[in-house]
Design an enzyme around this catalytic site. Structure first.
Site, PDB file in Angstrom:
ATOM      1  N   PRO A  41      32.472  21.606   7.619  1.00 39.63           N
ATOM      2  CG  PRO A  41      31.642  19.439   7.054  1.00 39.63           C
ATOM      3  CD  PRO A  41      32.202  20.907   6.488  1.00 39.63           C
ATOM      4  CE  LYS A  70      32.480  12.261  -9.370  1.00 37.85           C
ATOM      5  NZ  LYS A  70      31.450  11.620  -9.079  1.00 37.85           N
ATOM      6  CB  ALA A  81      50.434  15.600  -1.791  1.00 40.58           C
ATOM      7  CB  THR A 133      33.523  17.170  -8.857  1.00 40.61           C
ATOM      8  OG1 THR A 133      34.433  18.102  -8.261  1.00 40.61           O
ATOM      9  CG2 THR A 133      34.440  16.039  -9.672  1.00 40.61           C
ATOM     10  CG  ASP A 134      34.722  22.486  -9.205  1.00 37.65           C
ATOM     11  OD1 ASP A 134      35.141  21.475  -8.707  1.00 37.65           O
ATOM     12  OD2 ASP A 134      34.501  23.495  -8.934  1.00 37.65           O
ATOM     13  CD  GLU A 135      38.345  18.441  -6.264  1.00 40.61           C
ATOM     14  OE1 GLU A 135      38.930  17.358  -6.338  1.00 40.61           O
ATOM     15  OE2 GLU A 135      37.689  18.609  -5.310  1.00 40.61           O
ATOM     16  CE1 TYR A 153      35.738  12.778  -5.642  1.00 39.68           C
ATOM     17  CE2 TYR A 153      36.576  14.923  -5.916  1.00 39.68           C
ATOM     18  CZ  TYR A 153      35.427  14.118  -5.902  1.00 39.68           C
ATOM     19  OH  TYR A 153      34.195  14.584  -6.164  1.00 39.68           O
ATOM     20  CB  SER A 212      32.865  12.459  -2.136  1.00 41.45           C
ATOM     21  OG  SER A 212      32.951  12.234  -0.708  1.00 41.45           O
ATOM     22  CB  ILE A 240      27.028   1.763  -7.796  1.00 45.08           C
ATOM     23  CG1 ILE A 240      28.455   1.951  -7.300  1.00 45.08           C
ATOM     24  CG2 ILE A 240      25.810   2.531  -7.150  1.00 45.08           C
ATOM     25  CD1 ILE A 240      28.826   3.506  -7.946  1.00 45.08           C
ATOM     26  CE1 TYR A 268      23.581  14.578  -6.159  1.00 44.66           C
ATOM     27  CE2 TYR A 268      21.742  13.136  -6.842  1.00 44.66           C
ATOM     28  CZ  TYR A 268      22.227  14.655  -6.687  1.00 44.66           C
ATOM     29  OH  TYR A 268      21.542  15.737  -7.134  1.00 44.66           O
ATOM     30  CD  GLN A 313      38.650  23.503   9.526  1.00 42.48           C
ATOM     31  OE1 GLN A 313      39.257  23.796  10.716  1.00 42.48           O
ATOM     32  NE2 GLN A 313      39.144  22.915   8.387  1.00 42.48           N
TER      33      GLN A 313
END
Ligand code: NAD
Ligand code: DAU
Length: 342
Positions: free
Chosen positions: A200, A162, A282, A122-124, A158, A83, A60, A79, A202
């Site tokens: 995924p 974003k 961290a 993202t909500d982050e 990250y 990530s 991109i 998208y 776990q």
């Protein structure tokens, strides 16, 4: 909209969206632009590649390629991203390249060719919230969740890249009149999610005879949404969203990590305590929670897959039946985590 570009359409959430559009909007042609990094997998969309879905393998941040594609499309649904938080703590540079530079290149192309743009975020970007147990009245009520008005306060390389990409989009709307919307979604789960991610990892641990790994005490809370619901929300915003607006996507799925590990173990016929506590991440964000009333009330969206236990069971079934999709990567993923005591 007759022609759309989906960046990152061979990744977890992007490929779900490509299938969603393919199945529900037969008049739409989709060009997937994807670099096929470690997280992208052609197999995710292989079955529908053909007249209506085309895959262009590329970056991109490649302005020449992006301009060529943007000249012949009605919309870009963006998208593509690096990530994973844990990777960003190990090496932030691809995050700056893709999330910041890549978004910049796409925005410039959308501006040049007057293309509708939807930015998937993202909500982050909002940082984290206190745990409910530490709030007066245990945080009952919507007031204790993220809204589009919550100030940006990202914690990791990250989430900060974003956040930077969101701010670029906002500036392009205001300064250049770009026809753009933004969505900020909570934690997705479902099939085709890379096995580096919590759920995924776990499930495939249990399937590989490895004990699940919980960071720290496992009190951190994530607001889980099935990826199919994320896709329907993005399509709703693309069709009905007000230009310049930000919509938060969530399905009221708050669970702490310890509970999720226990649910996975139980569903897979293991003892609930058969997991290990490992080194914490961290800067680990404590709690995310989405107030999605704006999206529901103004655009009429509702989530369909709200039974987390059932969604988890279906996801476990998918990883169990699709070992070929993840098996080859398992050893490397676990070696990466082992180096960090995780
Ligand atoms: P993913 O890592 O599974 O997929 C990312 C995709 O982007 C891959 O196919 C990869 O090959 C592609 N890509 C990476 N760099 C690229 C580049 N430079 N050029 C072209 N393609 C590139 O990610 P995901 O979990 O599916 O997330 C997709 C988007 O949704 C991201 O923007 C992410 O920030 C956002 N999001 C994710 C979640 C979640 O829970 N996973 C929640 C909210 C928002
Ligand atoms: O909130 C949306 C975000 O959700 C997206 O923007 C990100 O792209 C996506 O990766 C996800 O971020 P998280 O950091 O919340 O997801 P992850 O799957 O990495 O971890 C979920 C929680 O589980 C988190 O609190 C860390 C914890 N964890 C993770 C792993 C991999 C563990 O306890 N053990 C693990 O092995």
């Amino acid at each position: 909209m007759k022609k759309i570009i989906v960046t990152g359409g061979a990744g977890f959430i992007g490929s779900n969206f490509v299938h969603y559009v393919y199945n529900n909007h037969p008049g739409v042609h989709i060009t997937v632009l994807d670099k096929l990094t470690y997280a992208g997998n052609k197999a995710n969309i292989e079955a529908i590649l053909g007249d209506r879905v085309e895959l262009v393998v590329g970056d991109i941040a490649d302005a020449e390629l992006v301009n060529k594609l943007a000249a012949d499309t009605d919309a870009i649904v963006h998208y593509a991203a690096e990530s994973h938080n844990d990777n960003s703590l190990n090496d932030p540079s691809p995050f700056v390249h893709t999330n910041i530079m890549g978004t910049f290149v796409l925005l410039e192309a959308a501006r040049k060719y007057n293309v509708r743009f939807h930015h998937v975020s993202t909500d982050e970007v909002y940082g984290d919230l206190p745990l409910r147990e530490d709030l007066p009245g245990h945080g009952e009520g919507e007031g204790e969740k993220f809204t589009a008005e919550t100030p940006y306060n990202p914690s990791s390389p990250y989430s900060s890249t974003k956040a930077g990409s969101d701010l670029l989009v906002r500036a392009w709307v205001r300064s250049f009149g770009l026809q753009a919307t933004i969505s900020n979604c909570s934690n997705n789960y479902g099939p085709y999610q890379h096995i580096e991610k919590f759920i995924p990892r776990q499930i495939t641990n249990v399937l590989s005879g490895i004990r699940p790994k919980l960071y720290g005490a496992g009190k951190n809370v994530r607001d889980w949404i099935h990826t199919n619901d994320h896709s329907s929300a993005v399509w709703t915003i693309l069709e009905k969203g007000v230009i310049g607006e930000t919509y938060l996507i969530g399905a009221d799925g708050e669970e702490d990590n310890k509970t999720v590990v226990e649910m996975i173990l139980e569903a897979m016929g293991q003892s609930k305590d058969a997991y290990d506590h490992v080194n914490d991440r961290a800067g680990h964000d404590l709690r995310y929670a989405i107030d999605s009333r704006k999206l529901r009330e103004e655009l009429g969206w509702t989530p369909e897959f709200t039974d987390f236990k059932a969604g988890l069971a279906e996801t476990i079934k998918w990883y169990t039946e699709n070992e070929n999709w993840w098996k080859a990567e398992k050893e490397d993923v676990e070696a990466f985590y082992a180096k960090q005591g995780q």
